[in-house]
Structure formats: C-alpha cells, structure tokens
Design an enzyme around this catalytic site. Structure first.
Site, short mmCIF file in Angstrom:
data_model
loop_
_atom_site.label_atom_id
_atom_site.label_comp_id
_atom_site.label_asym_id
_atom_site.label_seq_id
_atom_site.Cartn_x
_atom_site.Cartn_y
_atom_site.Cartn_z
N ARG A 101 38.34 -39.96 -11.65
CA ARG A 101 38.93 -39.63 -12.95
C ARG A 101 39.21 -40.94 -13.67
O ARG A 101 39.48 -41.97 -13.05
CB ARG A 101 40.23 -38.83 -12.79
CG ARG A 101 40.03 -37.36 -12.42
CD ARG A 101 39.39 -36.59 -13.57
NE ARG A 101 39.29 -35.16 -13.30
CZ ARG A 101 38.25 -34.59 -12.71
NH1 ARG A 101 37.22 -35.33 -12.33
NH2 ARG A 101 38.23 -33.28 -12.52
N GLU B 112 38.00 -39.52 -23.05
CA GLU B 112 36.70 -38.86 -23.02
C GLU B 112 36.53 -37.91 -24.19
O GLU B 112 37.51 -37.41 -24.75
CB GLU B 112 36.54 -38.08 -21.71
CG GLU B 112 36.53 -38.96 -20.46
CD GLU B 112 36.19 -38.21 -19.19
OE1 GLU B 112 36.04 -38.87 -18.15
OE2 GLU B 112 36.06 -36.96 -19.23
N HIS C 62 30.58 -38.29 -17.96
CA HIS C 62 31.16 -37.33 -17.00
C HIS C 62 30.12 -36.29 -16.57
O HIS C 62 30.34 -35.09 -16.67
CB HIS C 62 32.38 -36.64 -17.62
CG HIS C 62 33.35 -36.15 -16.59
ND1 HIS C 62 34.71 -36.12 -16.80
CD2 HIS C 62 33.17 -35.65 -15.33
CE1 HIS C 62 35.33 -35.61 -15.73
NE2 HIS C 62 34.40 -35.33 -14.83
#
Length: 331
Positions: A232, A261, A280
């Site tokens: 993360r 993000e 991601h």
C-alpha cells in the site's frame, strides 16, 4: 439478496449474481451516491479505492455481509464491523500469484534497465554497450511481509536462483517452519533490509506499518539496492524514498501503489529516471479477476444457504429425500 457491488467485478460474476439477486453496480459511475444506494442492501462487495466507513454502513441497516474482493482492509472500519456483527469475507488467494509475478517483473525490469532501453531505442539510440544490467540469480531478495503474497514471491524467486529472506509480524515456530519448507529463511526486519539486494514490500497498511519504510529503514539498505512496493502507498515514506534515490543510496525503485492514487494524480517520484511507476495493477490479470469473481459468487451463495431458516432446510431435505426415494423405486 440485495447486493451492492461498489468496485470492479468481472462481468460473468455479475451476470451470475443478477440471475438470483437484486444487484446494483456503482463502479462505472463516478457520481454514484453510495450512501443513498446502500440503504436497503444486505450484501456489499468492494475492493480498494472505495471507503467503507462507519457512516456508510450505518446507512445500510440491513447489511449482513461484506465481501472484500481481495485482501487489504485499510479502507474498512473493521472495529464497527465487529461491533455490529457484520460477516466479513476476504478473497486473498487469487491475487497472490499475480502480485508475486508483478514483483518479479519489476525486478527484471529494474535489473536490466528495460524501460530506459526501450525509451532510448525509440529515439534511435542503440545503447547496447552503455546500458548496465545485472542478474537476479545469486542476489538476496528481502521480503518484508512473507505472508500469502510474499511467500509466493519467495518461491518464484528461488526458482531463478535468488536467495529469499523474509520477516513477518509474528514469527511463530509454525510460521518459520512453513517458510523454511518453501525455501525462505527468516530474520528480523532490520536484518532483512541490511542483507537484501532487492527489497519487496508485502504488508497490509495499518497503524504499525504506516511509513514502515522510512528514512531509517532506507538507511539500513545496501548502497545500490532496489526497492519494490506492491503493498500500500502509505507503507513507504515517498519523501524519504525520493531522497534515497537522488542521493544514490538506492539504485532504483518500482511502485505499483502510491500515497495518492487516482485519475490526475502525479507522483513526485515521476520526476526521477530510476523509478518505475504503475497504477495499482498488481492483481489486474484476466485470470485473477475471473477467479475472484467465481469466489465472490460462491461466498454470497453460501451465505444465502446458511441464512435459510432451519425449518425450511428440514422441509427441503424431506422433499429431496422423497424425490430420491421415488427415483430409486422407479429404477
């Protein structure tokens, strides 16, 4: 069941759910009002990128089941889930192979300067004699979080001749033995960082792991080593990483997850030529998403079956037994 699918789910899984349930999908609608849509929902399917807060769940008094189509829970108010007694099911297994393969792909790309070689050749620069490359074989791979994903990476890395060493939050004898059986040595966090040529991070985001890879941690790593983050964004202090890359402490880094993000976000690390960034996509393979979709359907159907009142189950069993008995007689 009334199902709310708040994050992307493979289409065949959605079609299966729609055959038996009342399904609302919001992942293709940026302006969808989850609070309004959740009011009568009994099941909520979600992934990273959508905040499942206490306030949202309070708007869904009939909510009985949460399905995390993956493994991370940093976007879920777990304390409220426990307090209210909502059933939570995660699906960590399918993503392990995909994320482990992605980590390996990052290491190959960094060690052989593949992004730079591609960019230079596209501009007519034949850099065959100037680009420096390194083997992965014989290198030490430090795995920060040798769990489901990290241990899978260790097995893949061993197959190409790397030497994996990992750390876990609770190194019980059983866990240490299981990792040893997979060819992964174990050590404490600091030792793993200091020993590794490549460090790959695979821990969940929590209070204890926030900025786990900070300036102190980076200073322990070998000069000229590499950092991979598929955990993360908040696990790595990106300002400290930037400094370590600029100073030459680290040779390069690859990140699939980021502190900030989403569409329009540009990482400060994007300014550096020795950084590889992806949006991601660690678990975003066709096969992985199909497997996750199958598991989501199985979990919801199993929950429905378990929720059937006992008296109805007994009646169904009697009817089924009667049918089977009649069939046997006819045979």
């Amino acid at each position: 069941m009334k199902v709310l699918v708040a994050s992307h789910l493979e289409q065949s899984a959605i079609r299966q759910l729609q055959q038996r349930h009342d399904v609302i999908c919001t992942f293709d609608h940026a302006t969808a009002d989850l609070f309004a849509l959740a009011h009568d929902r009994e099941v909520l399917v979600f992934r990273s990128g959508v905040e499942i807060s206490r306030a949202l769940m309070e708007c869904a008094p009939r909510l009985k089941l949460l399905v995390r189509a993956g493994c991370g829970l940093d976007n879920l108010d777990c304390e409220y889930v426990r307090k209210r007694g909502i059933v939570l099911r995660r699906i960590p297994e399918p993503a392990a192979q995909a994320v482990a393969e992605m980590a390996l792909a990052f290491m190959f790309a960094l060690a052989r300067n593949i992004p730079q070689a591609d960019a230079m050749l596209r501009h007519g620069h034949w850099a065959k004699d100037t680009l420096e490359g390194h083997l992965l074989a014989g290198k030490v791979l430090g795995i920060v979080g040798a769990g489901n994903i990290g241990s899978r990476l260790g097995v893949l890395a061993s197959a190409i001749g790397m030497e994996p060493i990992g750390c876990v939050a609770e190194p019980t004898p059983a866990i240490v033995h299981a990792l040893h059986e997979k060819g992964i040595d174990t050590a404490d966090f600091d030792t793993v960082l200091a020993a590794a040529d490549f460090v790959s991070v695979h821990v969940p985001l929590s209070e204890s792991t926030l900025n786990l890879i900070n300036g102190r941690a980076l200073s322990l790593m070998k000069k000229g080593s590499y950092l991979i983050n598929l955990a993360r964004g908040g696990v790595v202090d990106e300002a400290a990483l930037y400094a370590a890359l600029v100073s030459g402490r680290l040779r390069s880094a690859a990140l699939d997850v980021h502190e900030h993000e989403g569409q329009g976000q540009i990482s400060p690390l994007a300014q550096l030529p020795n950084v590889l960034l992806t949006p991601h996509i660690g678990a975003s393979t066709v096969e992985t998403q199909q497997q996750i979709g199958v598991r989501v359907v199985e979990i919801i159907e199993a929950f429905v079956e378990q929720s059937v009142p006992m008296e109805r189950r007994a009646a169904d069993i009697r009817v089924t037994a009667g049918v089977l008995s009649n069939e046997i007689v006819r045979i």
